[in-house]
Scaffold this motif. Structure first.
Motif, PDB file in Angstrom:
ATOM      1  N   LYS A 180      -5.904   4.791   6.693  1.00 16.50           N
ATOM      2  CA  LYS A 180      -5.683   6.208   6.146  1.00 16.50           C
ATOM      3  C   LYS A 180      -4.488   6.477   5.406  1.00 16.50           C
ATOM      4  N   LYS A 181      -3.602   5.829   5.686  1.00  9.10           N
ATOM      5  CA  LYS A 181      -2.369   6.081   4.930  1.00  9.10           C
ATOM      6  C   LYS A 181      -1.864   5.035   3.763  1.00  9.10           C
ATOM      7  N   ALA A 182      -2.246   3.949   4.038  1.00  5.28           N
ATOM      8  CA  ALA A 182      -1.778   2.733   3.146  1.00  5.28           C
ATOM      9  C   ALA A 182      -3.034   2.235   2.115  1.00  5.28           C
ATOM     10  N   SER A 183      -4.199   2.754   2.406  1.00 12.13           N
ATOM     11  CA  SER A 183      -5.197   2.028   1.353  1.00 12.13           C
ATOM     12  C   SER A 183      -5.169   2.599   0.125  1.00 12.13           C
ATOM     13  N   TYR A 184      -5.782   2.196  -0.693  1.00 11.28           N
ATOM     14  CA  TYR A 184      -5.496   2.511  -2.450  1.00 11.28           C
ATOM     15  C   TYR A 184      -6.213   3.825  -2.310  1.00 11.28           C
ATOM     16  N   SER A 185      -7.288   3.983  -1.675  1.00  8.20           N
ATOM     17  CA  SER A 185      -7.932   5.476  -1.594  1.00  8.20           C
ATOM     18  C   SER A 185      -7.242   6.448  -1.090  1.00  8.20           C
ATOM     19  N   ALA A 186      -6.029   6.316  -0.011  1.00  6.39           N
ATOM     20  CA  ALA A 186      -5.197   7.049   0.390  1.00  6.39           C
ATOM     21  C   ALA A 186      -3.909   7.214  -0.762  1.00  6.39           C
ATOM     22  N   LYS A 187      -3.817   6.447  -1.599  1.00 10.54           N
ATOM     23  CA  LYS A 187      -2.981   6.573  -2.661  1.00 10.54           C
ATOM     24  C   LYS A 187      -3.417   8.028  -3.523  1.00 10.54           C
ATOM     25  N   GLU A 188      -4.687   7.568  -3.902  1.00  9.47           N
ATOM     26  CA  GLU A 188      -5.380   8.425  -4.849  1.00  9.47           C
ATOM     27  C   GLU A 188      -5.493   9.955  -4.327  1.00  9.47           C
ATOM     28  N   ARG A 189      -5.995  10.049  -2.801  1.00 10.91           N
ATOM     29  CA  ARG A 189      -6.047  11.090  -2.178  1.00 10.91           C
ATOM     30  C   ARG A 189      -4.673  11.891  -2.107  1.00 10.91           C
ATOM     31  N   ASP A 190      -3.784  11.304  -1.989  1.00 12.84           N
ATOM     32  CA  ASP A 190      -2.438  11.770  -1.776  1.00 12.84           C
ATOM     33  C   ASP A 190      -1.868  12.004  -3.112  1.00 12.84           C
ATOM     34  N   ASP A 191      -2.119  11.562  -4.029  1.00 13.78           N
ATOM     35  CA  ASP A 191      -1.731  11.637  -5.485  1.00 13.78           C
ATOM     36  C   ASP A 191      -0.191  10.873  -5.200  1.00 13.78           C
ATOM     37  N   LEU A 192      -0.186   9.719  -4.531  1.00 12.89           N
ATOM     38  CA  LEU A 192       1.006   9.074  -4.433  1.00 12.89           C
ATOM     39  C   LEU A 192       1.402   8.229  -5.851  1.00 12.89           C
ATOM     40  N   ASP A 193       3.128   8.374  -6.233  1.00 11.81           N
ATOM     41  CA  ASP A 193       3.068   7.389  -7.175  1.00 11.81           C
ATOM     42  C   ASP A 193       3.423   6.134  -6.839  1.00 11.81           C
ATOM     43  N   TRP A 194       3.492   4.897  -7.508  1.00  8.64           N
ATOM     44  CA  TRP A 194       3.863   3.556  -7.033  1.00  8.64           C
ATOM     45  C   TRP A 194       4.753   3.615  -5.825  1.00  8.64           C
ATOM     46  N   LYS A 195       6.057   4.405  -6.129  1.00  8.19           N
ATOM     47  CA  LYS A 195       7.310   4.368  -5.455  1.00  8.19           C
ATOM     48  C   LYS A 195       6.818   4.897  -3.941  1.00  8.19           C
ATOM     49  N   ASP A 196       6.167   6.022  -3.697  1.00  7.39           N
ATOM     50  CA  ASP A 196       5.786   6.633  -2.442  1.00  7.39           C
ATOM     51  C   ASP A 196       4.529   5.530  -1.802  1.00  7.39           C
ATOM     52  N   TRP A 197       3.900   5.018  -2.457  1.00  9.26           N
ATOM     53  CA  TRP A 197       2.985   4.039  -1.987  1.00  9.26           C
ATOM     54  C   TRP A 197       3.554   2.987  -1.453  1.00  9.26           C
ATOM     55  N   GLY A 198       4.686   2.344  -2.405  1.00 10.74           N
ATOM     56  CA  GLY A 198       5.244   1.103  -1.865  1.00 10.74           C
ATOM     57  C   GLY A 198       6.085   1.519  -0.640  1.00 10.74           C
ATOM     58  N   LYS A 199       6.589   2.589  -0.278  1.00  9.19           N
ATOM     59  CA  LYS A 199       7.053   2.917   0.962  1.00  9.19           C
ATOM     60  C   LYS A 199       6.059   2.615   2.152  1.00  9.19           C
ATOM     61  N   ARG A 200       4.927   3.076   1.694  1.00 11.28           N
ATOM     62  CA  ARG A 200       4.027   3.137   2.927  1.00 11.28           C
ATOM     63  C   ARG A 200       3.457   1.727   3.067  1.00 11.28           C
ATOM     64  N   LEU A 201       3.330   0.881   1.846  1.00  7.82           N
ATOM     65  CA  LEU A 201       2.953  -0.435   2.094  1.00  7.82           C
ATOM     66  C   LEU A 201       3.943  -1.062   2.634  1.00  7.82           C
ATOM     67  N   THR A 202       5.321  -0.950   2.505  1.00 10.40           N
ATOM     68  CA  THR A 202       6.394  -1.598   3.026  1.00 10.40           C
ATOM     69  C   THR A 202       6.199  -1.545   4.651  1.00 10.40           C
ATOM     70  N   LYS A 203       5.974  -0.199   5.047  1.00  8.27           N
ATOM     71  CA  LYS A 203       5.530  -0.052   6.657  1.00  8.27           C
ATOM     72  C   LYS A 203       4.393  -0.948   7.024  1.00  8.27           C
ATOM     73  N   TYR A 204       3.286  -0.924   6.394  1.00 12.59           N
ATOM     74  CA  TYR A 204       2.215  -1.587   6.474  1.00 12.59           C
ATOM     75  C   TYR A 204       2.597  -3.174   6.899  1.00 12.59           C
ATOM     76  N   TYR A 205       3.020  -3.574   5.683  1.00 17.89           N
ATOM     77  CA  TYR A 205       3.001  -5.090   5.570  1.00 17.89           C
ATOM     78  C   TYR A 205       4.095  -5.288   6.447  1.00 17.89           C
ATOM     79  N   GLY A 206       5.204  -4.618   6.852  1.00 19.60           N
ATOM     80  CA  GLY A 206       6.359  -4.875   7.548  1.00 19.60           C
ATOM     81  C   GLY A 206       5.945  -4.964   9.087  1.00 19.60           C
ATOM     82  N   GLN A 207       4.870  -3.943   9.397  1.00 19.07           N
ATOM     83  CA  GLN A 207       4.193  -4.182  10.977  1.00 19.07           C
ATOM     84  C   GLN A 207       3.466  -5.539  10.967  1.00 19.07           C
TER      85      GLN A 207
END
Ligand code: BGC
Length: 263
Positions: A180-207
């Motif tokens: 719900k935080k790191a999917s592409y639809s979450a990026k769109e929903r929360d209007d994240l730029d690449w950098k902010d989405w990248g932070k969530r993805l780092t958390k996700y892939y890091g886990q």
């Protein structure tokens, strides 16, 4: 007809098969050359019926098969779907109608279409295709395929053997289902730029990296065509590569699964 809830070895098969990829917004299908993975027909795409109810989806799949020019009636038919599939039943429904939960979906398709099918999770199909024809061809060790779309789909492939139904899109990070935080639809929903989405993805892939220590991550889903914008922002140890088959991976993988099951 075929039970894909056991491991599948991704070998080589020749001939042709039909692959159908069912998604939340569209359903697409094509005839696939199993040796190369290339599509032998145009891709036929229809919108997913409103509400995503089982009978309506079966009818749409039938319509797609009918529109495939020269589809051999005896060709293996593989269908992939965004849910856990155990013994031909759909066991979950994160982003589709709840009517699918616990449904004997494979039987429903087989009676609706009047032919046997091989029924498989969509990310498993995409992972199968990337290992056989795409970004992870020849890769040894543990490959984790991920698809970033409405949800996050994952597939685990170890030395060319797929372990089905890995639902790692739903791992808990920060106390919640991280799809719900790191999917592409979450990026769109929360209007994240690449950098902010990248932070969530780092958390996700890091886990995922900390739990499974893969040799390679493949990043798929429609957004992977913009991989240059966000892959370099994912700051982890494990190599990440973009999927190469893009939106056709599900079709190719579903066809490949069907051919394996018919061997
Ligand atoms: C589902 C998975 C599916 C993924 C991608 C997730 O929400 O739980 O089964 O593979 O979305 O469609």
């Amino acid at each position: 007809m075929s039970d894909t809830s056991t491991t599948t070895s991704i070998g080589t098969t020749t001939g042709t098969a039909i692959g159908i990829d069912i998604g939340g917004t569209g359903i697409k299908g094509a005839i696939v050359d199993l040796e190369t993975g290339s599509l032998l027909s145009d891709r036929v795409k229809l919108p997913t019926p409103e509400g995503g109810k089982p009978d309506d989806i079966v009818m749409t799949v039938e319509e797609i098969i009918n529109r495939l020019p020269d589809a051999p009636a005896e060709a293996p038919l593989g269908v992939c779907f965004p849910a856990v599939i155990l013994g031909g039943k759909t066991m979950s429904a994160a982003n589709v109608s709840k009517k699918w939960i616990g449904l004997a979906a494979e039987d429903l398709f087989e009676s609706g279409l009047g032919r046997p099918i091989t029924f498989v999770n969509d990310a498993d199909a995409a992972g199968f295709a990337e290992v056989r024809y795409g970004a992870a061809k020849g890769q040894k060790g543990l490959v984790i395929m991920t698809t970033l779309g409405t949800g996050i789909g994952t597939a685990l492939i170890y030395n060319g053997v797929l372990i089905p139904n890995a639902e790692l899109g739903h791992i808990e990070v920060d106390g919640g289902d991280y799809e719900k935080k790191a999917s592409y639809s979450a990026k769109e929903r929360d209007d994240l730029d690449w950098k902010d989405w990248g932070k969530r993805l780092t958390k996700y892939y890091g886990q995922l990296e900390a739990l499974l220590w893969p040799d390679l991550f493949i990043v798929g889903g429609g957004v992977s065509k913009s991989y240059e914008d966000f892959l370099p922002l994912i700051d982890i140890r494990t190599p990440l590569v973009p999927a190469t088959l893009r939106n056709n991976a599900g079709i190719m993988g579903a066809a490949g699964f069907a051919a394996e099951a018919n061997r």
